[in-house]
Design a protein around this motif. Structure first.
Motif, PDB file in Angstrom:
ATOM      1  N   LEU A 133      49.602 -38.285 -56.965  1.00 53.71           N
ATOM      2  CA  LEU A 133      48.973 -39.773 -56.364  1.00 53.71           C
ATOM      3  C   LEU A 133      47.459 -39.755 -56.754  1.00 53.71           C
ATOM      4  O   LEU A 133      46.841 -40.680 -57.046  1.00 53.71           O
ATOM      5  N   PHE A 134      46.945 -38.436 -56.483  1.00 57.74           N
ATOM      6  CA  PHE A 134      45.278 -38.225 -56.549  1.00 57.74           C
ATOM      7  C   PHE A 134      44.938 -38.837 -58.055  1.00 57.74           C
ATOM      8  O   PHE A 134      43.966 -39.361 -58.157  1.00 57.74           O
ATOM      9  N   LEU A 135      45.761 -37.975 -59.025  1.00 58.95           N
ATOM     10  CA  LEU A 135      45.287 -38.332 -60.290  1.00 58.95           C
ATOM     11  C   LEU A 135      45.492 -39.647 -60.775  1.00 58.95           C
ATOM     12  O   LEU A 135      44.820 -40.245 -61.592  1.00 58.95           O
ATOM     13  N   ILE A 136      46.634 -40.549 -60.144  1.00 59.30           N
ATOM     14  CA  ILE A 136      46.945 -41.776 -60.573  1.00 59.30           C
ATOM     15  C   ILE A 136      45.666 -42.779 -60.278  1.00 59.30           C
ATOM     16  O   ILE A 136      45.254 -43.474 -60.994  1.00 59.30           O
ATOM     17  N   PHE A 137      45.240 -42.409 -58.858  1.00 59.94           N
ATOM     18  CA  PHE A 137      44.337 -43.308 -58.507  1.00 59.94           C
ATOM     19  C   PHE A 137      42.733 -42.972 -59.180  1.00 59.94           C
ATOM     20  O   PHE A 137      42.081 -43.834 -59.503  1.00 59.94           O
ATOM     21  N   PRO A 176      39.485 -49.041 -49.631  1.00 58.64           N
ATOM     22  CA  PRO A 176      40.963 -49.341 -48.838  1.00 58.64           C
ATOM     23  C   PRO A 176      42.413 -48.767 -49.235  1.00 58.64           C
ATOM     24  O   PRO A 176      43.268 -48.283 -48.723  1.00 58.64           O
ATOM     25  N   MET A 177      42.080 -49.159 -50.786  1.00 57.73           N
ATOM     26  CA  MET A 177      43.685 -49.020 -51.492  1.00 57.73           C
ATOM     27  C   MET A 177      43.999 -47.557 -51.461  1.00 57.73           C
ATOM     28  O   MET A 177      45.256 -47.064 -51.058  1.00 57.73           O
ATOM     29  N   ALA A 178      42.992 -46.688 -51.599  1.00 60.39           N
ATOM     30  CA  ALA A 178      43.122 -45.114 -51.468  1.00 60.39           C
ATOM     31  C   ALA A 178      43.612 -44.709 -50.084  1.00 60.39           C
ATOM     32  O   ALA A 178      44.494 -43.998 -49.818  1.00 60.39           O
ATOM     33  N   ILE A 179      42.877 -45.148 -49.276  1.00 55.79           N
ATOM     34  CA  ILE A 179      43.158 -44.881 -47.669  1.00 55.79           C
ATOM     35  C   ILE A 179      44.458 -45.202 -47.179  1.00 55.79           C
ATOM     36  O   ILE A 179      45.192 -44.589 -46.581  1.00 55.79           O
ATOM     37  N   CYS A 180      44.838 -46.495 -47.610  1.00 53.54           N
ATOM     38  CA  CYS A 180      46.056 -47.029 -47.212  1.00 53.54           C
ATOM     39  C   CYS A 180      47.259 -46.388 -48.117  1.00 53.54           C
ATOM     40  O   CYS A 180      48.235 -46.129 -47.531  1.00 53.54           O
ATOM     41  N   GLY A 181      46.994 -45.723 -49.202  1.00 50.58           N
ATOM     42  CA  GLY A 181      48.007 -44.774 -49.945  1.00 50.58           C
ATOM     43  C   GLY A 181      48.040 -43.510 -49.167  1.00 50.58           C
ATOM     44  O   GLY A 181      48.964 -42.853 -49.299  1.00 50.58           O
ATOM     45  N   LEU A 182      47.211 -43.181 -48.433  1.00 58.30           N
ATOM     46  CA  LEU A 182      47.249 -41.937 -47.628  1.00 58.30           C
ATOM     47  C   LEU A 182      47.980 -42.048 -46.398  1.00 58.30           C
ATOM     48  O   LEU A 182      48.508 -41.073 -45.995  1.00 58.30           O
ATOM     49  N   VAL A 183      48.352 -43.320 -45.888  1.00 59.99           N
ATOM     50  CA  VAL A 183      49.065 -43.647 -44.693  1.00 59.99           C
ATOM     51  C   VAL A 183      50.295 -42.882 -44.699  1.00 59.99           C
ATOM     52  O   VAL A 183      50.728 -42.194 -44.082  1.00 59.99           O
ATOM     53  N   PRO A 184      51.295 -43.593 -45.849  1.00 56.22           N
ATOM     54  CA  PRO A 184      52.552 -42.594 -45.717  1.00 56.22           C
ATOM     55  C   PRO A 184      52.268 -41.347 -46.442  1.00 56.22           C
ATOM     56  O   PRO A 184      53.356 -40.546 -46.057  1.00 56.22           O
ATOM     57  N   ILE A 185      51.363 -40.832 -47.081  1.00 56.48           N
ATOM     58  CA  ILE A 185      51.117 -39.361 -47.257  1.00 56.48           C
ATOM     59  C   ILE A 185      51.115 -38.460 -46.076  1.00 56.48           C
ATOM     60  O   ILE A 185      51.636 -37.548 -45.770  1.00 56.48           O
ATOM     61  N   CYS A 225      44.921 -54.877 -51.526  1.00 55.94           N
ATOM     62  CA  CYS A 225      43.840 -54.326 -52.189  1.00 55.94           C
ATOM     63  C   CYS A 225      44.436 -54.016 -53.588  1.00 55.94           C
ATOM     64  O   CYS A 225      43.490 -53.977 -54.615  1.00 55.94           O
ATOM     65  N   ALA A 226      45.559 -53.683 -53.972  1.00 58.17           N
ATOM     66  CA  ALA A 226      46.285 -53.515 -55.390  1.00 58.17           C
ATOM     67  C   ALA A 226      45.903 -54.551 -55.967  1.00 58.17           C
ATOM     68  O   ALA A 226      45.449 -54.636 -57.373  1.00 58.17           O
ATOM     69  N   THR A 227      46.303 -55.889 -55.404  1.00 53.81           N
ATOM     70  CA  THR A 227      46.197 -57.206 -56.185  1.00 53.81           C
ATOM     71  C   THR A 227      44.690 -57.122 -56.582  1.00 53.81           C
ATOM     72  O   THR A 227      44.326 -57.804 -57.718  1.00 53.81           O
TER      73      THR A 227
END
Lengths: 448, 206, 101
Positions: A133-137, A176-185, A225-227
């Motif tokens: 996930l880190f690499l994709i971001f 915010p996109m990366a931080i929201c990605g961390l929520v399910p992480i 954020c992704a949009t």
């Protein structure tokens, strides 16, 4: 062999079965992977552009393309592509020639490379790595470099303004996109996209979006954020035609222009794919069909993989469709509104969600569960956990059968009523592994 | 490992050539472009060294963050689209000569280090009671260094202690990690203050 | 060990290019880019030695710290460069000579 070689088992296959000598298995495997991803990448981009035209037509009470390729104009993208290839490749005289020509490639390479770590089904990924996930971001964040170079090298004020807006917008929305990605992480306990996908097998309440209120809200913030980071409307200030002609695209034409669009559609699919894996159950259908098939037999496993790919792509395409729908329904924001939305609202909201995701398990501590809806996520009492470790040890050292049975019975009383189906059993194991860290830690400690 | 060597040659050449281009180009934006290529290929070299997490961080923080910041700086300080603050050819020749000498000096120090490296490894193993010969952290699985790195930031070192025979535990990097986090916060505030202050003065003057 | 020396050579080239860049460029941001190259050369050495030594991940951890500190350094240096530009209307570092007697 280093992970970056992107070949893994396929390279081994070429080495042992096809009897190739040393550098060639790697190259052959890489070519196969690139061809697969390329074919896959060309297809949704074409379909996406066609869908965009059809959907926008219907939303605006038009028909959209109707003629090319017989019905529905389904070959329209191909026709567009052939037209764009034939166009003259020109650069304005005021432009910095080399940078102007290179910029589209940076954008498209950044978008396609992200497919390298995106799994399509269990284990069906060209590079499976722990920091996927880190690499994709990281890779998606490179796209902005191409956009800035394109705007700057065009030698036009429209392009420069567009690029500055775009850079400011993409760099801010990434946070915010990366931080929201961390929520399910936080709920999943892994950055490995394959592991996260597998964690959500079984019924739909195992999906991470239903894990806690924070992930539920996090999905919508992430999607917004992704949009924005794909520069889609209503956040497409960079190419706001009413103010900036076409932003950083003003001076581009022909194939180089279309590269920007291919890149945009590819990254739309990638961010939707990430959302699918992180929140919406990945390649699992939510009814337990895929996990049920997989448990049955070797053939069932293969069918489950194919089915999983179909499910994953349909879920991601659905999200892409929502992006298209939003684009043609909502009016464009102003640039200050875009930045305000990100920095004053989305960023604090995502930080609060991240904090909430960390606090949530602590709040649930008193109830003895780690998951409100799913019956699987019951917290294992500490004594039972210790006994389970002892029973594992007992299995290893050969404690008599009756004693082991006794311990097994006791620990299963303490555990969740997880006997619904085989798939449910699986996820109960997963939940315990992630939600009861003491147990997981002591387990792995014993293994070593 | 010929495949890995091929990739190493490719990325090493890209890194070095674009680093030289950074020095040679006179246009700041082109310098930034070559720097991006150079740092991107360096991250590929990190991946080849089984350092996945460092490579990804290099892409995210360096190329996607720091360099975008630099390009922003170029745009904000450029008076025209093609800024050239030229240096004289004599300076260029002098710099090239000094650079070549410097490079030769480093090469001649690198060669003995690399030649004696096997002995150094043996000595290090003896000093640190480590038995895993030549494996390094490779045993943890082909570059999946995310977890051991995270644990070392929390203060434990499984990557070191699992290979160790002495039974003593190594210290991690919890304190440096905390210091760096606070440092980043201070820098964030400081940079924002520095960049804002002048604008306010301008507004008062105008 | 051949592989190790390859990485060390690349690191050396990065370092020398960075030093030359720092000394010859008169554009303030060009000097900053030189600093980034130097830091990357050092980082490459850290990671390479970490890979080929038996001492675990120490080199990688240091490389991570260097990357983070380089980001911080770039932010502050850029703020200084912007202030310099506001005061002097140029980014040429040779113009910042008020303190020379």
């Amino acid at each position: 062999m280093p992970v970056i070689l992107a070949a893994g088992n396929l390279a081994d296959f070429f080495e042992t079965e096809a009897q190739l000598t040393e550098p060639w298995p790697m190259i052959a495997a890489a070519v196969v992977h690139v061809a697969l991803v390329g074919a896959f990448f060309g297809l949704p981009a074409g379909i996406g552009i066609w869908a965009e035209r059809k959907v926008s037509g219907r939303i605006q009470d038009r028909l959209g393309p109707t003629r090319v390729g017989g019905k529905f104009g389904w070959l329209q993208s191909l026709a567009d592509g052939m037209k764009l290839v034939q166009k003259e490749d020109l650069a304005p005289s005021a432009a910095d020639g080399m940078l102007f020509r290179v910029a589209p490639y940076i954008v498209i390479v950044a978008s396609i490379t992200a497919f390298m770590v995106l799994p399509f089904s269990d284990g069906w990924v060209s590079v499976a790595m722990d920091c996927g996930l880190f690499l994709i971001f990281a890779i998606l964040s490179l796209e902005v470099v191409g956009v800035i170079l394109a705007g700057y090298s065009s030698g036009s004020k429209w392009a420069l303004f567009g690029a500055m807006r775009e850079a400011a917008q993409m760099v801010s929305y990434e946070i915010p996109m990366a931080i929201c990605g961390l929520v399910p992480i936080v709920a999943a306990g892994s950055l490995n996209l394959g592991e996260i996908g597998e964690m959500q097998q079984g019924l739909a309440y195992n999906w991470l979006i239903f894990n806690n209120p924070c992930t539920l809200a996090g999905f919508f913030v992430y999607f917004t954020c992704a949009t924005a980071s794909c520069k889609r409307a209503p956040f497409d200030l960079a190419e706001a035609e009413s103010e900036l002609v076409a932003g950083f695209l003003t001076e581009y034409s022909g194939m180089r222009w279309s590269f920007f669009f291919l890149g945009e559609y590819a990254s739309m699919f990638v961010v939707s794919g990430i959302a699918t894996i992180l929140f919406l159950g990945g390649w699992h259908d939510g009814l337990g069909i895929v996990s049920g098939l997989r448990a049955n037999s070797q053939v069932g496993e293969y069918i489950a993989q194919i089915l999983g790919i179909g499910i994953f792509i349909s879920k991601a395409s659905l999200l892409v469709l929502v992006q298209i729908w939003v684009r043609w329904t909502l009016p464009r924001l102003r640039i200050d509104q875009v930045m305000t939305t990100c920095l004053k609202y989305l960023l604090p909201i995502s930080c609060v969600l991240f904090l909430g995701a960390i606090i949530w398990p602590l709040l649930l501590m008193g109830t003895g569960k780690t998951h409100l809806i799913s019956p699987l996520g019951e917290r294992v009492p500490r004594t039972a956990a210790v006994e389970k470790v002892e029973s594992d040890l007992g299995e290893a050292s050969g404690i008599p059968m009756d004693l082991e049975d006794l311990i097994e019975n006791e620990s299963s009383e303490g555990e969740a009523p997880a006997d619904d189906s085989t798939s449910a059993d699986h996820s109960a194991g997963d939940d315990e592994a992630t939600d009861a860290p003491e147990e997981a830690a002591s387990d792995s400690g014993e293994d070593k | 490992m010929a495949g890995a060597q091929l990739l190493f040659l490719l990325f090493a050449l890209a890194t070095c050539a674009s680093a030289v281009m950074v020095v040679v180009s006179q246009n700041v934006v082109r310098m930034a472009f070559w720097l991006i290529i150079s740092l991107g290929s360096t991250s590929a070299l990190y991946f080849l060294l089984h350092a996945d997490f460092v490579g990804a961080t290099q892409l995210l923080v360096y190329v996607g963050g720091t360099l975008v910041l630099l390009v922003f700086g170029v745009m904000l300080t450029a008076s025209g689209p093609h800024v050239k603050i030229k240096m004289s050819p004599a300076e260029g020749f002098l710099a090239a000569g000094v650079g070549c000498l410097f490079l030769a000096m480093i090469f001649f120090t690198v060669i003995p280090v690399a030649n004696d490296w096997d002995e150094v490894v043996i000595r290090l193993e003896a000093q640190n009671d480590v038995t895993d010969a030549g494996g390094g952290y490779n045993a943890l699985g082909e570059g999946n260094t995310t977890r051991p790195l995270g644990l070392s930031f929390l203060g434990t070192r499984p990557d070191k202690d699992l290979n160790s025979t002495s039974g003593t535990l190594s210290t991690g990097y919890l304190l440096p990690f905390e210091i760096v986090s606070v440092h980043l916060l201070v820098v964030l505030i400081g940079a924002a203050y520095l960049a804002r202050a002048k604008r306010r003065v301008d507004a008062e003057e105008a | 060990m051949d592989e190790l020396s390859g990485y060390l050579f690349v690191g050396a080239v990065l370092f020398v290019c960075g030093v030359i860049c720092m000394t010859t460029k008169r554009n303030g941001i060009g000097v900053l880019m030189g600093v980034e190259l130097v830091l990357n050369g050092a980082n490459l050495n850290f990671v390479a030695f970490s890979r080929f030594s038996p001492l675990g991940l120490d080199g990688q951890v240091v490389a991570l710290f260097v990357i983070v500190l380089a980001a911080a350094e770039a932010a502050v240096a850029l703020a200084i460069a912007l202030n310099f530009y506001n005061n002097h209307q140029t980014i040429d570092v040779d113009r910042g000579n008020e303190l020379s007697g």
